[in-house]
Motif scaffolding. Sequence first.
Motif, short mmCIF file in Angstrom:
data_model
loop_
_atom_site.label_atom_id
_atom_site.label_comp_id
_atom_site.label_asym_id
_atom_site.label_seq_id
_atom_site.Cartn_x
_atom_site.Cartn_y
_atom_site.Cartn_z
N ASN A 98 0.82 -1.22 0.00
CA ASN A 98 0.00 0.00 0.00
C ASN A 98 0.85 1.27 0.00
O ASN A 98 0.63 2.20 0.78
CB ASN A 98 -0.96 0.02 1.20
CG ASN A 98 -2.01 -1.06 1.12
OD1 ASN A 98 -2.59 -1.31 0.07
ND2 ASN A 98 -2.25 -1.74 2.24
N CYS A 99 1.86 1.27 -0.86
CA CYS A 99 2.70 2.45 -0.99
C CYS A 99 3.14 2.58 -2.45
O CYS A 99 2.79 1.75 -3.29
CB CYS A 99 3.92 2.36 -0.07
SG CYS A 99 5.11 1.07 -0.52
N THR A 100 3.88 3.61 -2.76
CA THR A 100 4.40 3.79 -4.11
C THR A 100 5.76 3.12 -4.23
O THR A 100 6.43 2.85 -3.22
CB THR A 100 4.56 5.28 -4.44
OG1 THR A 100 5.55 5.85 -3.56
CG2 THR A 100 3.24 6.02 -4.25
N THR A 101 6.19 2.85 -5.45
CA THR A 101 7.52 2.28 -5.64
C THR A 101 8.60 3.24 -5.13
O THR A 101 9.63 2.81 -4.60
CB THR A 101 7.78 1.95 -7.12
OG1 THR A 101 7.55 3.12 -7.91
CG2 THR A 101 6.86 0.84 -7.60
N GLY A 102 8.34 4.52 -5.29
CA GLY A 102 9.31 5.52 -4.82
C GLY A 102 9.51 5.47 -3.32
O GLY A 102 10.58 5.83 -2.82
N ALA A 103 8.48 5.01 -2.59
CA ALA A 103 8.60 4.93 -1.13
C ALA A 103 9.45 3.74 -0.69
O ALA A 103 9.89 3.69 0.46
CB ALA A 103 7.20 4.82 -0.51
N ILE A 104 9.70 2.80 -1.60
CA ILE A 104 10.50 1.61 -1.25
C ILE A 104 11.99 1.87 -1.44
O ILE A 104 12.82 1.38 -0.67
CB ILE A 104 10.06 0.40 -2.11
CG1 ILE A 104 8.61 0.02 -1.80
CG2 ILE A 104 10.98 -0.79 -1.87
CD1 ILE A 104 8.10 -1.15 -2.62
N TYR A 105 12.35 2.66 -2.45
CA TYR A 105 13.77 2.80 -2.81
C TYR A 105 14.66 3.39 -1.72
O TYR A 105 15.86 3.08 -1.70
CB TYR A 105 13.89 3.60 -4.11
CG TYR A 105 13.56 2.76 -5.33
CD1 TYR A 105 14.41 1.74 -5.74
CD2 TYR A 105 12.38 2.97 -6.04
CE1 TYR A 105 14.09 0.95 -6.84
CE2 TYR A 105 12.05 2.18 -7.14
CZ TYR A 105 12.92 1.18 -7.53
OH TYR A 105 12.60 0.39 -8.61
N PRO A 106 14.16 4.20 -0.80
CA PRO A 106 15.05 4.63 0.30
C PRO A 106 15.50 3.47 1.19
O PRO A 106 16.50 3.59 1.90
CB PRO A 106 14.17 5.62 1.08
CG PRO A 106 13.20 6.14 0.08
CD PRO A 106 12.90 4.97 -0.80
N TYR A 107 14.76 2.36 1.13
CA TYR A 107 15.08 1.21 1.97
C TYR A 107 15.77 0.09 1.19
O TYR A 107 16.66 -0.57 1.71
CB TYR A 107 13.79 0.66 2.60
CG TYR A 107 13.02 1.68 3.39
CD1 TYR A 107 13.32 1.90 4.73
CD2 TYR A 107 12.01 2.44 2.80
CE1 TYR A 107 12.62 2.85 5.47
CE2 TYR A 107 11.31 3.38 3.53
CZ TYR A 107 11.61 3.59 4.85
OH TYR A 107 10.93 4.53 5.58
N PHE A 108 15.34 -0.13 -0.04
CA PHE A 108 15.87 -1.22 -0.86
C PHE A 108 16.06 -0.73 -2.29
O PHE A 108 15.19 -0.04 -2.83
CB PHE A 108 14.93 -2.42 -0.85
CG PHE A 108 14.64 -2.97 0.52
CD1 PHE A 108 15.56 -3.78 1.17
CD2 PHE A 108 13.45 -2.67 1.17
CE1 PHE A 108 15.30 -4.28 2.44
CE2 PHE A 108 13.17 -3.17 2.44
CZ PHE A 108 14.10 -3.98 3.07
#
Length: 213
Positions: A54-64
């Motif tokens: 339930n998030c955007t792909t952009g919200a994942i990249y800071p972590y992975f």
Amino acid sequence: MAKQRAPKVQDLTQERAGALREERRAAIIEAAKSVFMRNGLEKASMRTIATEANCTTGAIYPYFQGKEEIYGAVLTESLDLLQDYIRTCIAAAETPPARARAGLTAFYDYYQDRPDELALGLYLFQGLGPNGLTKELDRALNAQLADLFTLLTDACAKAGLPDPAKTAGGGIAQAVGTLVLERTGRIRLVGQSSQDLMYAFLDQAFAGLQATP
């Protein structure tokens, strides 16, 4: 008596931000587990993981940086929990033989209770080699597996078994093999449960030792 310094607003804000980052990272990993189980690593994508979380792909990249890195984190977390569980079970037993048997039993019990984690781990070795991971992630996971094997081998050595590495490796192979048979439904061809087969191996391996937990 000196007064205790009250925490600064900035410190509290940083703590909350750190806790929020950990929560988001954990949520991404949990979502990725579901995606990997449904689609496998090759067919999974950052977009499907983001949708599940339930998030955007952009919200994942800071972590992975990619799905492979998330997959590595999923397996790393699983192996950490497995090793902690084995250590706890070994420590709870009273004698060296009992500790060795408890460690091998814990390996079996952990994956029997978590078949999805076993499936994710086995997926890594499809095609007789690491599948989809970078060399760096593969080395890190191999190091965790080596630590796990050493933990079980050391317990078997302290129990006085003549070939500790063989017993530890055999116990791991027996546990994984019987659980795969159980998961695929082919265990019925053997006419025994995976637990019966695992305990038969342990009974034979520890024959003559006081290994009853």
